[in-house]
Motif scaffolding. Structure first.
Motif, mmCIF file in Angstrom:
data_model
loop_
_atom_site.group_PDB
_atom_site.id
_atom_site.type_symbol
_atom_site.label_atom_id
_atom_site.label_comp_id
_atom_site.label_asym_id
_atom_site.label_seq_id
_atom_site.Cartn_x
_atom_site.Cartn_y
_atom_site.Cartn_z
ATOM 1 N N ILE A 86 6.990 23.146 30.782
ATOM 2 C CA ILE A 86 8.137 22.532 30.114
ATOM 3 C C ILE A 86 9.104 23.611 29.626
ATOM 4 O O ILE A 86 10.330 23.489 29.770
ATOM 5 C CB ILE A 86 7.679 21.646 28.947
ATOM 6 C CG1 ILE A 86 6.956 20.408 29.480
ATOM 7 C CG2 ILE A 86 8.864 21.232 28.074
ATOM 8 C CD1 ILE A 86 6.330 19.545 28.406
ATOM 9 N N ALA A 87 8.543 24.690 29.057
ATOM 10 C CA ALA A 87 9.386 25.784 28.575
ATOM 11 C C ALA A 87 10.173 26.412 29.727
ATOM 12 O O ALA A 87 11.366 26.709 29.597
ATOM 13 C CB ALA A 87 8.525 26.841 27.881
ATOM 14 N N VAL A 88 9.503 26.604 30.866
ATOM 15 C CA VAL A 88 10.184 27.156 32.043
ATOM 16 C C VAL A 88 11.268 26.189 32.524
ATOM 17 O O VAL A 88 12.370 26.608 32.893
ATOM 18 C CB VAL A 88 9.174 27.441 33.166
ATOM 19 C CG1 VAL A 88 9.889 27.844 34.456
ATOM 20 C CG2 VAL A 88 8.208 28.543 32.748
ATOM 21 N N SER A 89 10.961 24.896 32.499
ATOM 22 C CA SER A 89 11.938 23.896 32.924
ATOM 23 C C SER A 89 13.163 23.891 32.016
ATOM 24 O O SER A 89 14.293 23.692 32.480
ATOM 25 C CB SER A 89 11.304 22.504 32.929
ATOM 26 O OG SER A 89 10.218 22.445 33.835
ATOM 27 N N LEU A 90 12.945 24.139 30.725
ATOM 28 C CA LEU A 90 14.062 24.191 29.782
ATOM 29 C C LEU A 90 15.000 25.347 30.108
ATOM 30 O O LEU A 90 16.218 25.249 29.941
ATOM 31 C CB LEU A 90 13.543 24.313 28.350
ATOM 32 C CG LEU A 90 12.910 23.062 27.758
ATOM 33 C CD1 LEU A 90 12.351 23.348 26.368
ATOM 34 C CD2 LEU A 90 13.927 21.917 27.691
ATOM 35 N N VAL A 91 14.409 26.455 30.572
ATOM 36 C CA VAL A 91 15.244 27.590 30.991
ATOM 37 C C VAL A 91 16.157 27.169 32.135
ATOM 38 O O VAL A 91 17.345 27.521 32.171
ATOM 39 C CB VAL A 91 14.353 28.787 31.410
ATOM 40 C CG1 VAL A 91 15.212 29.907 31.998
ATOM 41 C CG2 VAL A 91 13.549 29.307 30.225
ATOM 42 N N MET A 141 21.456 25.341 34.175
ATOM 43 C CA MET A 141 22.289 24.289 34.758
ATOM 44 C C MET A 141 23.459 23.949 33.825
ATOM 45 O O MET A 141 24.576 23.695 34.278
ATOM 46 C CB MET A 141 21.453 23.036 35.029
ATOM 47 C CG MET A 141 20.441 23.190 36.154
ATOM 48 S SD MET A 141 19.418 21.709 36.395
ATOM 49 C CE MET A 141 20.676 20.513 36.883
ATOM 50 N N PHE A 142 23.170 23.943 32.534
ATOM 51 C CA PHE A 142 24.218 23.650 31.544
ATOM 52 C C PHE A 142 25.313 24.711 31.600
ATOM 53 O O PHE A 142 26.516 24.390 31.581
ATOM 54 C CB PHE A 142 23.598 23.583 30.155
ATOM 55 C CG PHE A 142 24.581 23.289 29.059
ATOM 56 C CD1 PHE A 142 25.137 22.026 28.932
ATOM 57 C CD2 PHE A 142 24.952 24.283 28.157
ATOM 58 C CE1 PHE A 142 26.063 21.751 27.916
ATOM 59 C CE2 PHE A 142 25.862 24.019 27.148
ATOM 60 C CZ PHE A 142 26.419 22.744 27.031
ATOM 61 N N VAL A 143 24.900 25.976 31.685
ATOM 62 C CA VAL A 143 25.870 27.076 31.781
ATOM 63 C C VAL A 143 26.693 26.938 33.058
ATOM 64 O O VAL A 143 27.916 27.113 33.049
ATOM 65 C CB VAL A 143 25.152 28.442 31.743
ATOM 66 C CG1 VAL A 143 26.131 29.572 32.033
ATOM 67 C CG2 VAL A 143 24.488 28.654 30.391
ATOM 68 N N VAL A 144 26.011 26.629 34.173
ATOM 69 C CA VAL A 144 26.727 26.443 35.443
ATOM 70 C C VAL A 144 27.715 25.291 35.322
ATOM 71 O O VAL A 144 28.850 25.363 35.835
ATOM 72 C CB VAL A 144 25.729 26.177 36.592
ATOM 73 C CG1 VAL A 144 26.470 25.730 37.850
ATOM 74 C CG2 VAL A 144 24.921 27.431 36.889
ATOM 75 N N LEU A 186 15.591 30.545 42.428
ATOM 76 C CA LEU A 186 14.634 31.151 43.362
ATOM 77 C C LEU A 186 13.828 32.254 42.676
ATOM 78 O O LEU A 186 12.614 32.363 42.878
ATOM 79 C CB LEU A 186 15.380 31.716 44.577
ATOM 80 C CG LEU A 186 15.999 30.691 45.531
ATOM 81 C CD1 LEU A 186 16.841 31.390 46.595
ATOM 82 C CD2 LEU A 186 14.909 29.841 46.188
ATOM 83 N N LEU A 187 14.502 33.057 41.871
ATOM 84 C CA LEU A 187 13.815 34.135 41.153
ATOM 85 C C LEU A 187 12.788 33.567 40.185
ATOM 86 O O LEU A 187 11.653 34.066 40.102
ATOM 87 C CB LEU A 187 14.834 34.981 40.397
ATOM 88 C CG LEU A 187 14.265 36.123 39.546
ATOM 89 C CD1 LEU A 187 13.530 37.137 40.417
ATOM 90 C CD2 LEU A 187 15.366 36.809 38.744
ATOM 91 N N LEU A 188 13.161 32.511 39.478
ATOM 92 C CA LEU A 188 12.239 31.890 38.526
ATOM 93 C C LEU A 188 11.052 31.270 39.255
ATOM 94 O O LEU A 188 9.908 31.354 38.791
ATOM 95 C CB LEU A 188 12.968 30.836 37.704
ATOM 96 C CG LEU A 188 12.213 30.283 36.488
ATOM 97 C CD1 LEU A 188 11.876 31.409 35.515
ATOM 98 C CD2 LEU A 188 13.045 29.223 35.779
ATOM 99 N N GLY A 189 11.321 30.663 40.420
ATOM 100 C CA GLY A 189 10.234 30.093 41.214
ATOM 101 C C GLY A 189 9.262 31.155 41.694
ATOM 102 O O GLY A 189 8.072 30.898 41.859
#
Length: 231
Positions: A77-82, A87-90, A136-139
């Motif tokens: 969940i924490a990773v998903s929030l990142v 997405m919000f910034v984009v 991709l980097l986060l994945g």
């Protein structure tokens, strides 16, 4: 490494029982409650492989299994929030780019207004590709985060950037990650097709265990290499 991974789920005396339980929990995941138990088992796989255990864990001590699963879900969940923040910034950058473009006037491509329109489009494109690269980097890094969490038995360890990156930037981790993705795509697809005859559900659990083994093994080997290199 791949051969070890494919044999790993079967390298115990009660491997059949483990796969049957894992498959059954996978079927019952629609009820939600079994999900933390499955996730807890994957945590045990990661913990065992990062600590050099060559045999798969058993389904026992169900309370601890459930808690471990909840912790892994929390890290996810924490990773998903990142990702949501990214997405919000984009979205903000894209909206800003659109606002610039819409203010370019009726004649686009002439004068300063045309330049502003081009800048707005450029911002939108850059923001999109930056988000794709970040995702991709986060994945790529996320499995290393999960592995360090399991190894240290601490949710905070998942966000130990120096340790996670030390392992994730090695060839050992890269190879293991690629193998895990290939196994997931190839064997996962086959197992999904077998789902129509039920046995596919148990095969999918087997595939999951193999991929988590590869993530854990790659992280452990990579971290060991990184630590040797720093000496």
């Amino acid at each position: 490494m791949l051969s070890d991974a494919l044999h790993y789920p079967l390298d115990s005396d009660d491997w059949l029982r483990t796969i049957l339980i894992g498959g059954l929990l996978s079927v019952l995941s629609v009820l939600v409650l079994p999900i933390p138990l499955l996730q807890g088992y994957y945590v045990r796989v990661l913990r065992g492989t990062t600590r050099g255990d060559a045999t798969p864990p058993a389904f026992d001590e169900w309370g601890d299994l459930f808690v471990d699963g909840l912790k892994l879900i929390g890290v996810n969940i924490a990773v998903s929030l990142v990702v949501v923040v990214a997405m919000f910034v984009v979205g903000i950058v894209t909206g800003f780019g659109s606002a610039i473009g819409s203010g370019a006037g009726p004649v686009v491509g002439t004068g300063s207004d045309g330049g502003l329109g081009g800048l707005g489009g450029l911002l939108t494109v850059v923001a999109f590709f930056a988000f794709v690269a970040f995702a991709l980097l986060l994945g790529y890094v996320a499995p290393a985060m999960f592995a360090n969490f399991a190894r240290e038995d601490s949710m905070a360890a998942a966000f130990d950037v120096s340790t996670v990156l030390a392992a994730a930037t090695t060839s050992d981790y890269l190879i293991a990650w690629v193998l895990a993705v290939v196994v997931g795509l190839v064997l996962g697809t086959i197992a999904s097709l077998l789902g129509i005859v039920v046995v596919g559900i148990f095969a999918l659990f087997y595939v999951q265990v193999v991929t988590y083994y590869l993530f854990g093994r790659g992280f452990a080997d990579g971290l060991a290499d990184a630590q040797r290199g720093s000496l």
